[in-house]
Structure formats: C-alpha cells, structure tokens
Design an enzyme around this catalytic site. Structure first.
Site, PDB file in Angstrom:
ATOM      1  CB  VAL A 107      -8.667  -0.987  -4.849  1.00  0.00           C
ATOM      2  CG1 VAL A 107      -9.651  -1.235  -5.973  1.00  0.00           C
ATOM      3  CG2 VAL A 107      -7.660   0.085  -5.267  1.00  0.00           C
ATOM      4  CD  GLU A 108      -3.462  -1.666  -2.647  1.00  0.00           C
ATOM      5  OE1 GLU A 108      -2.910  -0.776  -1.971  1.00  0.00           O
ATOM      6  OE2 GLU A 108      -2.885  -2.249  -3.583  1.00  0.00           O
ATOM      7  N   GLY A 109      -8.644  -1.074   0.729  1.00  0.00           N
ATOM      8  CA  GLY A 109      -9.217  -0.421   1.902  1.00  0.00           C
ATOM      9  C   GLY A 109      -9.939   0.838   1.489  1.00  0.00           C
TER      10      GLY A 109
ATOM     11  NE  ARG B   8      -2.772   0.339   3.428  1.00  0.00           N
ATOM     12  CZ  ARG B   8      -3.557  -0.020   4.440  1.00  0.00           C
ATOM     13  NH1 ARG B   8      -4.831  -0.258   4.224  1.00  0.00           N
ATOM     14  NH2 ARG B   8      -3.081  -0.161   5.653  1.00  0.00           N
TER      15      ARG B   8
ATOM     16  CG  LEU C 285      -3.681   2.073  -4.793  1.00  0.00           C
ATOM     17  CD1 LEU C 285      -4.705   1.824  -3.696  1.00  0.00           C
ATOM     18  CD2 LEU C 285      -4.391   2.494  -6.069  1.00  0.00           C
TER      19      LEU C 285
END
Length: 798
Positions: free
Chosen positions: A428-430, A306, A310
C-alpha cells in the site's frame, strides 16, 4: 535559431521528460535534510536543529488511558473468527476520538501532534493490525486531512466535527483495476454538467478497489479526472485534471459494501463503483476553484501521511518482534541450553535489535520534521520502503526463531497477524518495488538536488535570452559543486573523510561515522550528476541504476537519523552497540549500492571514471607504483623494484569498500540487548502494548523469560553437581531435583523456583490444538469406496 536558443533546447532535451503529474509531485512537499545529503556537502546543523519532542501531558494521558483500554479489549483470535472488531472496540474508537487524532480541537478533534498520532498507531499495531489500520485510515491520507488542509470553511464546519466523533466513517478511493501504482492514469471520469433540475454539478462514473473502510464508509473521498466539455467552469479547459471530491454513500448510483479479504486480516477493505452519480460542484474539496488540483493535494498530503502511519505500524512490528523473540530465544531450550546461546540464533537477534533501533530513529527524526511544518516527500518515501522492508526482515527472523510455535495459528500465536500484515504494508501507499526503482532517487535526484529543479525551471522561460541567462547562472554553480564533489571524493576516499566537518559537541566515538557519511555524500552527488548528465531522460528506463542510487540515498538518511537519535536521546551508554550496529550496517549497504550502481552503469566509461574518483584507493596505489618506478630510475634498480613490488602487492589486496558492516563481536553485543532483561530492552521496545494479565501469551512469556534468567545460576549449580558426580546424571528432572535437594546443592526454595521456571517455560512453548469436527460417514471427507471395474459378460456356459 540563435545559439542561445539552441543551447537551451539541447539542454532541455537531455533532461528527463516530466508529465504533468510528475511535475506536480516534484513541486509538492518540502526539501530539508534530504537535500543536504544530495548536495554532497551536508550541513549537519540542518539535521541537528530538530529536537526530540516529547508528548504533551494530554497526549501521554491518551496513550496511557483510552489507547491502553482499547488494546486490552482486543483479541486477535476472536477478531479473526468474527471478521471484525468487537462492538465495544468500535464504541471506544468513536467516543474517545481515535478517528480525529489531528483534527483541531475547535472542530471536536484531539488536536494531537504527529508524534502523538504515530505513538497511538504504534501502540495499537503492536496489539492488533486490524485495529491499527482502522484508526490509521481516517487520520492519514483521506477526507479529514484533505478537508483540514484545503477544504472550504463550510466543508470544515460541517464535516470535521462529524469525522472527529465517528458520525461519518471516511474512506479514500484512488486505486482501481486499471490504475494501481500508476495512480495518475486513473480512468474514472467526472463531467461538469447540469442535472434535471438545472443545478450545476458533476456526473461521476468510477470503479475502485482495495479501499480500506470502504465497505462501511459513509463518506467517500473520490479521486477522478474532471472534464468540462461545455466550459461551464469558465477555465477554457476541456480536461481540467485530477480532482478530489466528497461523495456521500447514499448518493444514487453507488455500489458499495462488498469486502476483499487482504491476507484474511479482517479490517474493512473492498471495492466500490458509481454509475452516473451526480454531486454538486461544492462537493469538490476546496470548492470549484480547486478543480484540477487534486494530484498536487494528494502528493502534499501523502508526503505527511506516509511519514506517519506505515512507519509507526512497521516500527511496532519490529519492537514487538524484538521484545517477544529475545524472550522466547532465552526461554526455549534445546541441546541442554537456551537457543539464544547459539550463534545461528544470535545473528538474527542482532539484526532484529539493530534494525529496530534504526527504524525507530528514522521514524522519530522524520516526525520532528513533520511537526516542524515540513512535508518531507523524499524522506517519507524512504521510510515507506525501508521501514516496511525492515518489518519484513524482522518478522521473518522472529518466525524463524519461533519455528513451529510461530506457524501454528491460534489464540496463543502472537505473530500470525504481524506476518500476514507484512505484504499489505509492502504493497500500500506506493508498492515497494515502484518506490525503490522510481521514486526515491528518480524523484529525489530532481526534487532534492540543489540545482536540477532550478535548471528545469530556467529552460521553461519562453524568452530564450532570459532562459539562457538563468540556465548559465545555475549551470555555473552546478559545475562548481560537481567539481568540488569530485575533489572531495578523492580526498575523502583516501583519508576516510578525516578533514570533513562534523557537528559540534557530538560523541567523539561517532565522529568517524559523520565523516564517512560526508565521504559517501560527496561520492553520491558526483555519481548522481554523472548519471543525470549522461543518461538524461533515459534514467527512467535504467531502473536498476535508479534503485541502487536510491539505496545509497536511503542508507545515508537512515545512518544520519540514527546518529541524530543517539544524540537527542541522551547517549545512553547501554544502547551504543545498537547505534554502532545500525550505522555500520547502513554505511555498508550505502557503499555496496554505490559500487553496484557504478559497476553496472549503462555507460561503462562513466561508471569506471566515477568509481575511480569515488573509490580512489587503487588510484592512489597505482600512483605509488609509478612513483616506485621513478625511484628505481633515480636510486637504482633494487630500490625501484622493491618499491614497485610493495605497492603492486598492496594494490592487489586493496578493496574498494571501507565499510565491512557489523563484526561478530558487535552482533553479540547487539543480540544481548534483547536476550537479556534490562533498561536497554525496555527502551528499545518502549511504546508497544505489553499485557500483564495471566491469560495473555505475551505476559506469560515475559514471566517465563524472567524466571529463566533468574534460575540460570541454579541450573549451573545442577550442571556442575552432575559433572562433578555430586549427584547422578539422569534424564528424569524430578530425580535430579530430589537428589540436589537431598545433598544440599539447592535449597527447598530454590527447587521450588526451578520447578516454577520449568512449568512456565513448558507453558509458553506449547501451541494451540483444536478437536476435530466429527464427520458423517457419508461426508465428502470420508474415503471414497473403491469401485471395481465392471466385468464384461462372456458367452453363456454351454
């Protein structure tokens, strides 16, 4: 129950209850600079020990070579029409090692640093979101990273070379219809059993969705809850826990291949499911001994992943938007002048440039932590939320400034894919709502706090006496630290942190920023302790308090990262307006969030008490008012009343906040960094793909931008000549230019240059238009024939 046991039990009851997955999340990752900010007494040496790393010669050659080559063969309009990358692009991705950027060289990978990984994704994302996402997934959270970190020797030897060269296309399947943001609640199950041949393995049943690369994946990294009802693993646990295993696409019982259409961006993404799929126990990543350790593995990997993908994609969008929009605003003319001259355009240009600088600074600072061996769980969450939100703001500003040019889709629209990519990055990713409300402060307040995690560990000791002893020791330190933060909050609040320590050798003009961060860090620590101490387990429910406190935390991180980057990047004078804009913006956001958290604290008395200490100006003025009254008693009513009047007047006008954010003058300077060509613009947008071929819209825009700037002095000559009636005013450009040449206002060469600029500007403001497809007369698009109502038959005429 003894007194000590009672104290331990009572203390434990006040702390937020933690599930097994929450405990694993809190224990994963590392704490670094984020812990310093949480402590209320940041040691700046812990941040400045990181140097700004440079790409190796091999890494830079890859950026300039294969990465540039891949970018040149990508055409977003063509990709969108064909719903996939071109075959030649897939060939380059596989053969040039794009799928194994950080896989060690001994396994056939590139063996690059995280900085190089981020640089590759950033360059690709500035050209094509589809290509960037395609490369991001194999290199981020997924089979390669998990195998590399936790896999058995056999798994590494077999899978890593195949993943590095693209023989295997990986995907990672976590999210499902019933487990999105609450990924720990996955209902997918694996049962330890024996198959018909008597082989020990796992029988899997799952349903997943939103899985990137899933439709074309050959190897699925699958997260599921493992059960062992017959104790075949010998762990004496029926519910073993979340486990991650490798599942080949070809295993019987798998349904895979369908595609979702995420905002119509054609990267491969889709659902998959499995029914009674049997895999050997050795397919668990790390082998059978790693059964039940999947959530910890995922959280530790996410802390790194992360921090990379991103943030790189978001920064690419920011750089690309700033690069193109500054040029377009200077090139586009309305009301007889470049629209960049209007204050309404200047404001978003400044915001775009300042946020871009801050986002890149935070990305660079966090990369150094990762390459230094850290797993920055909280900073990665901060980057995920604030850089994708920054992307949203910047791309929206770019679209506003481009107007119709931005919303008209076609081969000459450079923003449509970025705009479509924003909600995907946000989700995405939380998901961002969850990340802000629950993770940044919700986990950071425990994970990065200097004492909370130790206190939670102390009360877990089964021996009450030992638990009490450990707790008493940590609590004593905790209370001392909170008291120090309270004192610092008052002193720093009155003095602006004047007496707080700053890093040695930094730019003297930025010293005030370090002191303000010190002040806010002390106030933040005090507010965090007050919230944790009074709300306890209810803090989870008070999401707005958690979100606002997270905003304080995040903006202190962003401001300090900006200052680190300014120093480590050589203090380039022309970039100073961007540093000032970014830090002033972040400090204002932090202070506003802190005030909001305290004003709206669920326990009003706590909020008011902490705010009085954190923002002590009014407290000081009130004390001076009392002093005035005392002076009146001692020196007479005239002196006393005068003193009281002055201090009461000051008290009325005193504001809680010290930080007003960027001024209009500063915003003008920040906007200049992208509406003017030059080194600062080049540095700000370094690392993105900047095409040079004439067919490329971005290349033609840059040419028009430079011509516009070059011919502005000539345009001024024309304006003055008309104003002074040297030549007649006319709406016809040709007549004005002919007259200017005739009387010698401009030379023939200058006239040619102006005409070239006109043609270039005209070219870049044009939008795509498409011929209508002829419709058959009887088609659905034809207007329906009006039907007259039936006239009922009347009686026959006589």
């Amino acid at each position: 129950m003894g007194l000590r046991s009672l104290i331990v039990k009572q203390f434990k009851a006040t702390m937020p209850p933690l599930s097994a997955t929450e405990k694993e999340a809190l224990e994963s990752g590392t704490v670094g600079w984020d812990g310093e900010l949480m402590s209320g007494r940041p040691n700046w040496d812990q941040l400045f020990k990181y140097e700004k790393a440079q790409l190796s010669a091999e890494e830079q050659a890859f950026i300039d070579g294969p990465c540039e080559k891949l970018c040149k063969m990508l055409d977003n309009w063509d990709i969108q029409k064909k719903n996939d990358l071109p075959p030649e692009a897939w060939k380059v991705i596989r053969e040039e090692g794009f799928m194994g950027l950080e896989i060690p060289k001994e396994y056939g990978g590139r063996g690059f640093s995280s900085k190089a990984h981020s640089a590759v994704v950033m360059k690709l994302a500035s050209r094509s979101i589809t290509a960037a996402v395609t490369v991001m997934v194999p290199n981020s959270l997924g089979p390669a990273e998990l195998i590399g970190e936790y896999g058995t020797k056999e798994q590494k030897d077999y899978y890593l070379p195949r993943l590095a060269n693209g023989t295997e296309i990986p995907c990672f399947a976590l999210t499902g219809p019933d487990a999105g943001s609450d990924a720990g609640a996955i209902p997918d199950r694996g049962v330890v059993c024996k198959n018909e041949k008597g082989e020990l393995g796992i029988r899997l049943n799952w349903e997943k969705r939103y899985i990137t690369l899933g439709p074309i994946a050959t190897l699925i990294g699958l997260a599921f809850k493992l059960e062992d009802p017959d104790n075949l693993l010998g762990k004496d646990k029926k519910d073993v826990g979340i486990t991650v295993a490798l599942v080949p696409r070809t295993a019987p019982g798998i349904e895979i291949g369908d595609r979702h259409a995420p905002m119509d961006l054609p990267f491969h993404n889709g659902p998959n499911k499995g029914k009674d799929v049997f895999i050997p126990l050795d397919n668990i990543i790390g082998g059978p001994e790693r059964a039940g350790q999947g959530w910890r593995m995922l959280m530790e990997s996410l802390a790194v992943g992360r921090s990379l993908s991103l943030p790189a994609l978001s920064t690419a969008a920011a750089k690309m938007s700033s690069y193109a929009t500054g040029a377009y605003a200077r090139t586009r003319k309305q009301f007889g002048t470049s629209i960049s001259n209007f204050q309404g355009i200047e404001e978003p240009l400044a915001r775009m440039a300042g946020l871009t600088y801050m986002m890149n600074a935070a990305r660079e600072a966090t990369l150094q932590m990762v390459d230094g061996g850290e797993r920055p769980a909280i900073p990665s969450a901060i980057l995920k939320y604030h850089l994708t939100e920054g992307m949203r703001k910047i791309v929206n500003d770019a679209m506003d400034i481009h107007g119709g040019k931005g919303v008209s889709n076609g081969p000459n629209n450079v923003f449509s894919t970025l705009y479509k990519g924003v909600p995907i990055a946000i989700t995405v990713e939380g998901a961002n709502i969850m990340t802000r409300n629950l993770i940044i402060f919700g986990q950071g307040a425990v994970r990065a706090h200097p004492y909370i995690l130790k206190e939670l560990g102390a009360v877990e000791d089964p021996n009450p006496n030992k638990a009490f002893g450990k707790l008493a020791k940590v609590l004593t330190q905790h209370v001392a630290n909170t008291t120090a933060s309270a004192v610092k909050s008052v002193v720093y609040g009155i003095t602006g942190g004047k007496f707080s320590s700053t890093p040695k050798g930094v730019d003297p003009s930025t010293k005030k920023y370090y002191q303000e961060i010190n002040r806010l860090s002390a106030a933040f620590n005090l507010a965090a302790d007050a919230s944790l101490g009074t709300l306890g387990g209810n803090l989870k429910k008070e999401e707005r308090t958690s979100a606002r406190m997270g905003d304080v935390y995040s903006n202190l991180y962003l401001a300090s990262s900006t200052l680190w980057y300014w120093e480590k990047n050589g203090r380039k004078k022309e970039e100073k307006p961007l540093v000032d804009w970014a830090v002033k913006h972040a400090l204002k956001e932090a202070e506003t969030a802190l005030g909001g958290a305290l004003d709206n604290h669920p326990i009003k008395l706590v909020g008011k008490a902490v705010k009085t200490l954190a923002f002590p100006k009014k407290l000081l003025m009130a004390a001076l008012t009392v002093g005035g009254a005392v002076a009146g008693i001692l020196a007479g009513p005239v002196v006393g009343l005068t003193a009281m009047a002055v201090t009461l007047g000051a008290l009325f006008f005193v504001k809680d906040q010290r930080n007003a954010g960027p001024s209009d003058k500063l915003e003008r300077a920040a906007a200049n960094t992208i509406r003017n060509p030059g080194e600062v613009r080049d540095n700000l947008t370094h690392g993105i793909f900047k095409p040079t071929e004439e067919k490329e819209q971005l290349s033609r825009l840059e040419k028009a931008f430079l011509l516009t700037v070059e011919t502005e002095p000539l345009e001024k000559k024309l304006y003055l000549a008309q104003k002074n009636k040297v030549i007649a005013k006319s709406d016809k450009r040709e007549e004005v230019l002919a007259a200017a040449e005739k009387v010698g206002v401009l030379t023939a060469d200058e006239i040619a240059k102006v005409k070239l600029s006109d043609a270039s500007r005209r070219d870049v403001v044009m939008v795509d238009a498409f011929p209508q497809t002829p419709q058959p007369a009887a088609s659905a698009a034809a207007a329906p024939e009006e039907k007259k109502p039936a006239i009922p038959a009347g009686p026959k005429a006589a």
